[in-house]
Design an enzyme around this catalytic site. Structure first.
Site, mmCIF file in Angstrom:
data_model
loop_
_atom_site.group_PDB
_atom_site.id
_atom_site.type_symbol
_atom_site.label_atom_id
_atom_site.label_comp_id
_atom_site.label_asym_id
_atom_site.label_seq_id
_atom_site.Cartn_x
_atom_site.Cartn_y
_atom_site.Cartn_z
ATOM 1 N N SER A 170 15.032 11.781 -2.893
ATOM 2 C CA SER A 170 15.693 10.760 -3.712
ATOM 3 C C SER A 170 17.099 11.262 -4.016
ATOM 4 O O SER A 170 17.325 12.482 -4.068
ATOM 5 C CB SER A 170 14.941 10.589 -5.033
ATOM 6 O OG SER A 170 15.740 9.880 -5.969
ATOM 7 N N LYS B 88 12.161 16.287 -6.596
ATOM 8 C CA LYS B 88 12.752 15.882 -5.315
ATOM 9 C C LYS B 88 13.738 16.956 -4.816
ATOM 10 O O LYS B 88 13.890 17.153 -3.606
ATOM 11 C CB LYS B 88 13.434 14.519 -5.458
ATOM 12 C CG LYS B 88 12.458 13.361 -5.726
ATOM 13 C CD LYS B 88 11.483 13.128 -4.573
ATOM 14 C CE LYS B 88 10.739 11.801 -4.707
ATOM 15 N NZ LYS B 88 9.810 11.532 -3.604
ATOM 16 N N TYR C 100 11.399 14.245 -12.304
ATOM 17 C CA TYR C 100 11.240 13.592 -10.997
ATOM 18 C C TYR C 100 12.355 14.072 -10.064
ATOM 19 O O TYR C 100 12.106 14.467 -8.918
ATOM 20 C CB TYR C 100 11.277 12.082 -11.185
ATOM 21 C CG TYR C 100 11.433 11.272 -9.925
ATOM 22 C CD1 TYR C 100 10.354 11.054 -9.077
ATOM 23 C CD2 TYR C 100 12.665 10.708 -9.582
ATOM 24 C CE1 TYR C 100 10.499 10.286 -7.925
ATOM 25 C CE2 TYR C 100 12.821 9.946 -8.436
ATOM 26 C CZ TYR C 100 11.730 9.743 -7.612
ATOM 27 O OH TYR C 100 11.881 8.995 -6.472
HETATM 28 N N1 LIG Z 1 12.277 2.656 -4.713
HETATM 29 C C1 LIG Z 1 13.265 3.485 -4.992
HETATM 30 O O1 LIG Z 1 14.283 3.100 -5.619
HETATM 31 C C2 LIG Z 1 13.215 4.909 -4.524
HETATM 32 C C3 LIG Z 1 14.403 5.666 -4.576
HETATM 33 C C4 LIG Z 1 14.372 6.981 -4.137
HETATM 34 C C5 LIG Z 1 13.203 7.538 -3.660
HETATM 35 N N2 LIG Z 1 12.062 6.784 -3.635
HETATM 36 C C6 LIG Z 1 10.859 7.427 -3.112
HETATM 37 O O2 LIG Z 1 10.320 6.622 -2.092
HETATM 38 C C7 LIG Z 1 8.916 6.834 -2.002
HETATM 39 C C8 LIG Z 1 8.201 5.496 -1.940
HETATM 40 O O3 LIG Z 1 8.513 4.747 -3.104
HETATM 41 P P1 LIG Z 1 8.478 3.146 -3.130
HETATM 42 O O4 LIG Z 1 9.666 2.737 -3.899
HETATM 43 O O5 LIG Z 1 8.254 2.585 -1.779
HETATM 44 O O6 LIG Z 1 7.195 2.905 -4.064
HETATM 45 P P2 LIG Z 1 6.097 1.724 -4.079
HETATM 46 O O7 LIG Z 1 6.663 0.461 -3.577
HETATM 47 O O8 LIG Z 1 5.503 1.780 -5.432
HETATM 48 O O9 LIG Z 1 5.028 2.227 -2.997
HETATM 49 C C9 LIG Z 1 4.368 3.436 -3.178
HETATM 50 C C10 LIG Z 1 3.327 3.620 -2.085
HETATM 51 O O10 LIG Z 1 2.727 4.910 -2.239
HETATM 52 C C11 LIG Z 1 1.336 4.776 -2.546
HETATM 53 N N3 LIG Z 1 1.021 5.817 -3.510
HETATM 54 C C12 LIG Z 1 1.476 5.946 -4.783
HETATM 55 N N4 LIG Z 1 0.974 7.052 -5.343
HETATM 56 C C13 LIG Z 1 0.189 7.630 -4.405
HETATM 57 C C14 LIG Z 1 -0.623 8.804 -4.389
HETATM 58 N N5 LIG Z 1 -0.725 9.590 -5.461
HETATM 59 N N6 LIG Z 1 -1.308 9.091 -3.263
HETATM 60 C C15 LIG Z 1 -1.219 8.289 -2.179
HETATM 61 N N7 LIG Z 1 -0.476 7.174 -2.141
HETATM 62 C C16 LIG Z 1 0.223 6.859 -3.244
HETATM 63 C C17 LIG Z 1 1.183 3.337 -3.059
HETATM 64 O O11 LIG Z 1 -0.111 2.801 -2.867
HETATM 65 P P3 LIG Z 1 -1.311 3.017 -3.948
HETATM 66 O O12 LIG Z 1 -0.757 2.585 -5.275
HETATM 67 O O13 LIG Z 1 -2.436 2.172 -3.448
HETATM 68 O O14 LIG Z 1 -1.635 4.472 -3.874
HETATM 69 C C18 LIG Z 1 2.193 2.620 -2.166
HETATM 70 O O15 LIG Z 1 1.669 2.428 -0.878
HETATM 71 C C19 LIG Z 1 8.555 7.718 -3.205
HETATM 72 O O16 LIG Z 1 8.451 9.055 -2.788
HETATM 73 C C20 LIG Z 1 9.745 7.570 -4.136
HETATM 74 O O17 LIG Z 1 9.925 8.714 -4.947
HETATM 75 C C21 LIG Z 1 12.046 5.496 -4.052
#
Ligand SMILES: NC(=O)c1ccc[n+]([C@@H]2O[C@H](COP(=O)([O-])OP(=O)(O)OC[C@H]3O[C@@H](n4cnc5c(N)ncnc54)[C@H](OP(=O)(O)O)[C@@H]3O)[C@@H](O)[C@H]2O)c1
Length: 250
Positions: free
Chosen positions: A141, A158, A154
């Site tokens: 991130s 990262k 968090y």
């Molecule tokens: N969105 C942003 O702005 C952003 C920015 C920077 C980095 N990120 C990073 O991108 C990654 C994905 O985030 P996202 O925004 O796509 O989130 P999201 O839309 O909430 O999707 C998260 C996914 O991970 C699964 N998940 C969550 N906790 C889990 C666990 N403990 N074990 C296995 N699966 C798990 C969820 O399914 P279930 O709930 O069914 O487990 C879902 O498939 C993360 O690492 C986050 O830190 C996101």
């Protein structure tokens, strides 16, 4: 040169960024093994991705070593290899000043965001990549390289993931490449509280004047996994519309 014919494990891929990465990899000719905790959403994602010929769902917690081992074993059984690994699952269960952070929450964040990512690669390495090579991308991130109010630990987790990425890149060359991506706000359920109801205002701080879409990260990850990136290892690719340079993102 793309990822055609390769098999990828993408964790946390029932929705959001993980699903967009899986989608892009399938579009580029790969097969994907996707994980998440909730089975129903995962099964729907398999259908969305094109069905069992190209996608396999295995439900479990990203930090469960038995789930990791089962996923690697079944990926090899079904598709014959584990060439690519995307550590995308990540959590941020708490919001507030780090000085008041519950240490149980801190340990869980470190477990899922850092230690699990290392463990997934250890398992894939033992079972496939040590002998055959491979490519890994860790989803970090921009919080890893900035200071953001409310999500300090968090960001620290990262940053550790980026350090793990660099260390493994040095240890595992020449046959295994390890890189990371650093998105700023990408429009998913995870980040909804950061932009919902005020997207235009938040996007104003971004030099490119828009927030990220999951596909923006999907294409960056696909590039790092592909042979087009064959001289790139140990790097952090920032996918942020320029906001890390210009100011606050959320
Ligand atoms: N969105 C942003 O702005 C952003 C920015 C920077 C980095 N990120 C990073 O991108 C990654 C994905 O985030 P996202 O925004 O796509 O989130 P999201 O839309 O909430 O999707 C998260 C996914 O991970 C699964 N998940 C969550 N906790 C889990 C666990 N403990 N074990 C296995 N699966 C798990 C969820 O399914 P279930 O709930 O069914 O487990 C879902 O498939 C993360 O690492 C986050 O830190 C996101």
């Amino acid at each position: 040169m793309s990822v055609a014919g390769k098999t990828a494990i993408v964790t946390g891929a029932s929705r959001g960024i993980g699903l967009a990465i899986a989608e892009r990899l399938v579009a580029d000719g790969a097969r994907v093994v996707i994980t998440a905790r909730k089975k129903e959403e995962l099964d729907a994602a398999v259908v969305h991705l094109g069905g069992p010929e190209v996608a396999l769902a295995i439900a479990g917690k990203a930090d469960d070593t038995e789930h990791q081992a089962e996923t690697v074993r079944r990926a090899i059984e079904r598709f014959g290899s584990v060439d690519l690994l995307v550590n995308n699952a990540g959590i941020n269960p708490s919001y507030g000043p780090m000085i008041e952070l519950d240490l149980g929450a801190a340990r869980k964040i470190a477990e899922v965001n850092c230690i699990a990512a290392l463990s997934w690669l250890q398992q894939a390495h033992r079972s496939w990549m040590r002998e055959h090579g491979g490519v890994v991308v860790n989803v970090a991130s921009h919080s890893a390289i900035t200071s953001e109010p409310g999500v300090g630990f968090y960001g620290a987790s990262k940053a550790m993931l980026v350090a793990i990425t660099k260390q493994l890149a040095v240890e595992l060359g020449p046959d295994i490449r390890v890189n990371a991506v650093a998105p700023a706000v990408v429009k998913t359920r995870f980040s909804a509280a950061l932009y919902e109801g005020r997207e235009a205002q938040v996007a104003e701080a971004y030099p490119l004047k828009r927030l990220g879409e999951p596909e923006d990260v999907g294409s960056a990850v696909a590039f790092l996994l592909s042979a087009d990136a064959s001289l790139i290892t140990g790097q952090l690719l920032v996918v942020d519309g320029g906001v890390t340079l210009s100011g606050v993102s959320g």
